[in-house]
Design a protein around this motif. Structure first.
Motif, PDB file in Angstrom:
ATOM      1  N   SER A  34      43.682  39.866  38.758  1.00 58.41           N
ATOM      2  CA  SER A  34      45.120  39.933  39.004  1.00 58.41           C
ATOM      3  C   SER A  34      45.508  41.261  39.644  1.00 58.41           C
ATOM      4  O   SER A  34      46.534  41.350  40.319  1.00 58.41           O
ATOM      5  CB  SER A  34      45.891  39.724  37.697  1.00 58.41           C
ATOM      6  N   SER A  35      44.672  42.275  39.465  1.00 58.28           N
ATOM      7  CA  SER A  35      44.935  43.581  40.084  1.00 58.28           C
ATOM      8  C   SER A  35      44.646  43.568  41.579  1.00 58.28           C
ATOM      9  O   SER A  35      45.057  44.473  42.302  1.00 58.28           O
ATOM     10  CB  SER A  35      44.051  44.647  39.433  1.00 58.28           C
ATOM     11  N   GLY A  36      43.907  42.543  42.015  1.00 59.70           N
ATOM     12  CA  GLY A  36      43.520  42.463  43.416  1.00 59.70           C
ATOM     13  C   GLY A  36      42.072  42.844  43.673  1.00 59.70           C
ATOM     14  O   GLY A  36      41.572  42.655  44.782  1.00 59.70           O
ATOM     15  N   SER A  37      41.398  43.363  42.661  1.00 52.86           N
ATOM     16  CA  SER A  37      39.984  43.706  42.818  1.00 52.86           C
ATOM     17  C   SER A  37      39.168  42.447  43.072  1.00 52.86           C
ATOM     18  O   SER A  37      39.439  41.403  42.482  1.00 52.86           O
ATOM     19  CB  SER A  37      39.473  44.407  41.561  1.00 52.86           C
ATOM     20  N   THR A  38      38.175  42.581  43.932  1.00 53.72           N
ATOM     21  CA  THR A  38      37.369  41.424  44.317  1.00 53.72           C
ATOM     22  C   THR A  38      35.877  41.697  44.168  1.00 53.72           C
ATOM     23  O   THR A  38      35.428  42.848  44.223  1.00 53.72           O
ATOM     24  CB  THR A  38      37.644  41.039  45.781  1.00 53.72           C
ATOM     25  N   LEU A  39      35.129  40.622  43.979  1.00 50.02           N
ATOM     26  CA  LEU A  39      33.677  40.663  43.965  1.00 50.02           C
ATOM     27  C   LEU A  39      33.169  39.484  44.760  1.00 50.02           C
ATOM     28  O   LEU A  39      33.739  38.391  44.683  1.00 50.02           O
ATOM     29  CB  LEU A  39      33.146  40.587  42.525  1.00 50.02           C
ATOM     30  N   TYR A  40      32.089  39.685  45.506  1.00 46.22           N
ATOM     31  CA  TYR A  40      31.516  38.626  46.327  1.00 46.22           C
ATOM     32  C   TYR A  40      30.023  38.493  46.081  1.00 46.22           C
ATOM     33  O   TYR A  40      29.326  39.493  45.840  1.00 46.22           O
ATOM     34  CB  TYR A  40      31.736  38.922  47.811  1.00 46.22           C
ATOM     35  N   ALA A  41      29.543  37.278  46.193  1.00 46.69           N
ATOM     36  CA  ALA A  41      28.105  37.067  46.201  1.00 46.69           C
ATOM     37  C   ALA A  41      27.549  37.633  47.502  1.00 46.69           C
ATOM     38  O   ALA A  41      28.210  37.599  48.550  1.00 46.69           O
ATOM     39  CB  ALA A  41      27.792  35.577  46.097  1.00 46.69           C
ATOM     40  N   GLY A  42      26.340  38.126  47.443  1.00 49.94           N
ATOM     41  CA  GLY A  42      25.746  38.733  48.615  1.00 49.94           C
ATOM     42  C   GLY A  42      25.651  37.800  49.808  1.00 49.94           C
ATOM     43  O   GLY A  42      25.764  38.220  50.962  1.00 49.94           O
ATOM     44  N   SER A  43      25.459  36.518  49.526  1.00 48.87           N
ATOM     45  CA  SER A  43      25.270  35.542  50.601  1.00 48.87           C
ATOM     46  C   SER A  43      26.531  35.298  51.417  1.00 48.87           C
ATOM     47  O   SER A  43      26.454  34.771  52.532  1.00 48.87           O
ATOM     48  CB  SER A  43      24.780  34.223  50.014  1.00 48.87           C
ATOM     49  N   VAL A  44      27.695  35.657  50.892  1.00 47.27           N
ATOM     50  CA  VAL A  44      28.946  35.381  51.598  1.00 47.27           C
ATOM     51  C   VAL A  44      29.687  36.648  51.983  1.00 47.27           C
ATOM     52  O   VAL A  44      30.707  36.581  52.685  1.00 47.27           O
ATOM     53  CB  VAL A  44      29.878  34.487  50.760  1.00 47.27           C
ATOM     54  N   LYS A  45      29.191  37.786  51.549  1.00 47.08           N
ATOM     55  CA  LYS A  45      29.892  39.040  51.828  1.00 47.08           C
ATOM     56  C   LYS A  45      30.013  39.243  53.336  1.00 47.08           C
ATOM     57  O   LYS A  45      29.037  39.102  54.085  1.00 47.08           O
ATOM     58  CB  LYS A  45      29.134  40.200  51.183  1.00 47.08           C
ATOM     59  N   GLY A  46      31.218  39.562  53.770  1.00 44.61           N
ATOM     60  CA  GLY A  46      31.467  39.742  55.191  1.00 44.61           C
ATOM     61  C   GLY A  46      31.879  38.480  55.906  1.00 44.61           C
ATOM     62  O   GLY A  46      32.336  38.519  57.054  1.00 44.61           O
ATOM     63  N   ARG A  47      31.680  37.316  55.238  1.00 46.40           N
ATOM     64  CA  ARG A  47      32.053  36.040  55.861  1.00 46.40           C
ATOM     65  C   ARG A  47      33.223  35.371  55.140  1.00 46.40           C
ATOM     66  O   ARG A  47      34.048  34.716  55.763  1.00 46.40           O
ATOM     67  CB  ARG A  47      30.861  35.084  55.858  1.00 46.40           C
ATOM     68  N   PHE A  48      33.270  35.518  53.816  1.00 43.78           N
ATOM     69  CA  PHE A  48      34.312  34.892  53.005  1.00 43.78           C
ATOM     70  C   PHE A  48      35.287  35.952  52.502  1.00 43.78           C
ATOM     71  O   PHE A  48      34.892  37.090  52.211  1.00 43.78           O
ATOM     72  CB  PHE A  48      33.704  34.183  51.794  1.00 43.78           C
ATOM     73  N   THR A  49      36.541  35.548  52.375  1.00 38.30           N
ATOM     74  CA  THR A  49      37.560  36.433  51.828  1.00 38.30           C
ATOM     75  C   THR A  49      38.366  35.678  50.786  1.00 38.30           C
ATOM     76  O   THR A  49      38.913  34.615  51.078  1.00 38.30           O
ATOM     77  CB  THR A  49      38.498  36.951  52.915  1.00 38.30           C
ATOM     78  N   ILE A  50      38.446  36.243  49.589  1.00 36.60           N
ATOM     79  CA  ILE A  50      39.250  35.647  48.520  1.00 36.60           C
ATOM     80  C   ILE A  50      40.550  36.431  48.407  1.00 36.60           C
ATOM     81  O   ILE A  50      40.580  37.657  48.558  1.00 36.60           O
ATOM     82  CB  ILE A  50      38.479  35.652  47.178  1.00 36.60           C
ATOM     83  N   SER A  51      41.639  35.706  48.181  1.00 32.58           N
ATOM     84  CA  SER A  51      42.933  36.346  48.011  1.00 32.58           C
ATOM     85  C   SER A  51      43.719  35.591  46.948  1.00 32.58           C
ATOM     86  O   SER A  51      43.407  34.441  46.627  1.00 32.58           O
ATOM     87  CB  SER A  51      43.708  36.393  49.328  1.00 32.58           C
ATOM     88  N   ILE A  52      44.725  36.241  46.409  1.00 38.33           N
ATOM     89  CA  ILE A  52      45.495  35.646  45.329  1.00 38.33           C
ATOM     90  C   ILE A  52      46.978  35.868  45.581  1.00 38.33           C
ATOM     91  O   ILE A  52      47.378  36.896  46.138  1.00 38.33           O
ATOM     92  CB  ILE A  52      45.066  36.253  43.962  1.00 38.33           C
ATOM     93  N   ASP A  53      47.758  34.857  45.218  1.00 36.97           N
ATOM     94  CA  ASP A  53      49.210  34.955  45.225  1.00 36.97           C
ATOM     95  C   ASP A  53      49.649  34.836  43.769  1.00 36.97           C
ATOM     96  O   ASP A  53      49.746  33.743  43.231  1.00 36.97           O
ATOM     97  CB  ASP A  53      49.816  33.841  46.086  1.00 36.97           C
ATOM     98  N   ASN A  54      49.876  35.979  43.147  1.00 39.32           N
ATOM     99  CA  ASN A  54      50.187  35.974  41.713  1.00 39.32           C
ATOM    100  C   ASN A  54      51.506  35.271  41.416  1.00 39.32           C
ATOM    101  O   ASN A  54      51.655  34.625  40.375  1.00 39.32           O
ATOM    102  CB  ASN A  54      50.235  37.409  41.179  1.00 39.32           C
ATOM    103  N   ALA A  55      52.447  35.381  42.330  1.00 40.34           N
ATOM    104  CA  ALA A  55      53.756  34.764  42.103  1.00 40.34           C
ATOM    105  C   ALA A  55      53.657  33.245  42.089  1.00 40.34           C
ATOM    106  O   ALA A  55      54.386  32.577  41.347  1.00 40.34           O
ATOM    107  CB  ALA A  55      54.734  35.216  43.178  1.00 40.34           C
TER     108      ALA A  55
END
Length: 119
Positions: free
Chosen positions: A53-74
Motif C-alpha cells: 500500500s506504500s507503493g513499494s514493489t518487488l518483481y520476480a527476476g524473470s519479469v524485471k524490466g518488462r512488467f510493471t505493477i501499480s496500485i490505485d488505493n482509492a
C-alpha cells in the motif's frame, strides 16, 4: 469476505503487450499488499510482482524490466502492465490480496485470467 476480479488477459504475439487489472471489493479494514502470480500448465503458482500500500514493489527476476505493477488505493485496484511478452509468460495470472480485517490478516485470490503468448 473479499472478492477479487481480474480482467485483461488474452492472446498476444511474442514481443507484444498486455495489461491486467484486478478489482477488490467487499468488507475489509485495509489492503496491505496486492500481488500477481503466474501459473503455467503443470507448474506451481509463482509470484510475479508484489506491491504494498506504500507503493513499494518487488518483481520476480524473470519479469524485471518488462512488467510493471501499480496500485490505485482509492479504487482498491491493482494493475500489471506486461511488455515484451515471451512464450514462457503463457499461463494463468492470479491476483492476490492480503488484507487486514477484524485484527487479523487474510489472503484472497481471484479466479485467474489466461494469458497466451505465441511465438
Amino acid at each position: 469476505q473479499v472478492q477479487l476480479v481480474e480482467s485483461g488477459g488474452g492472446l498476444v504475439q511474442a514481443g507484444g503487450s498486455l495489461s491486467l487489472s484486478c478489482a477488490a471489493s467487499g468488507t475489509f479494514a485495509r489492503i496491505n499488499k496486492m500481488a500477481w502470480y503466474h501459473q503455467a500448465r503443470g507448474n506451481q503458482r509463482e509470484v510475479v510482482a508484489e506491491i504494498y500500500s506504500s507503493g513499494s514493489t518487488l518483481y520476480a527476476g524473470s519479469v524485471k524490466g518488462r512488467f510493471t505493477i501499480s496500485i490505485d488505493n482509492a479504487k482498491n485496484m491493482v494493475f500489471l502492465q506486461m511488455n515484451n511478452l515471451k512464450p514462457e509468460d503463457t499461463g494463468v495470472y492470479f491476483c492476490n490480496a492480503e488484507v487486514s480485517n477484524t485484527g487479523l490478516m487474510w489472503s484472497y485470490w481471484g479466479q485467474g485470467t489466461q494469458v497466451t503468448v505465441s511465438s
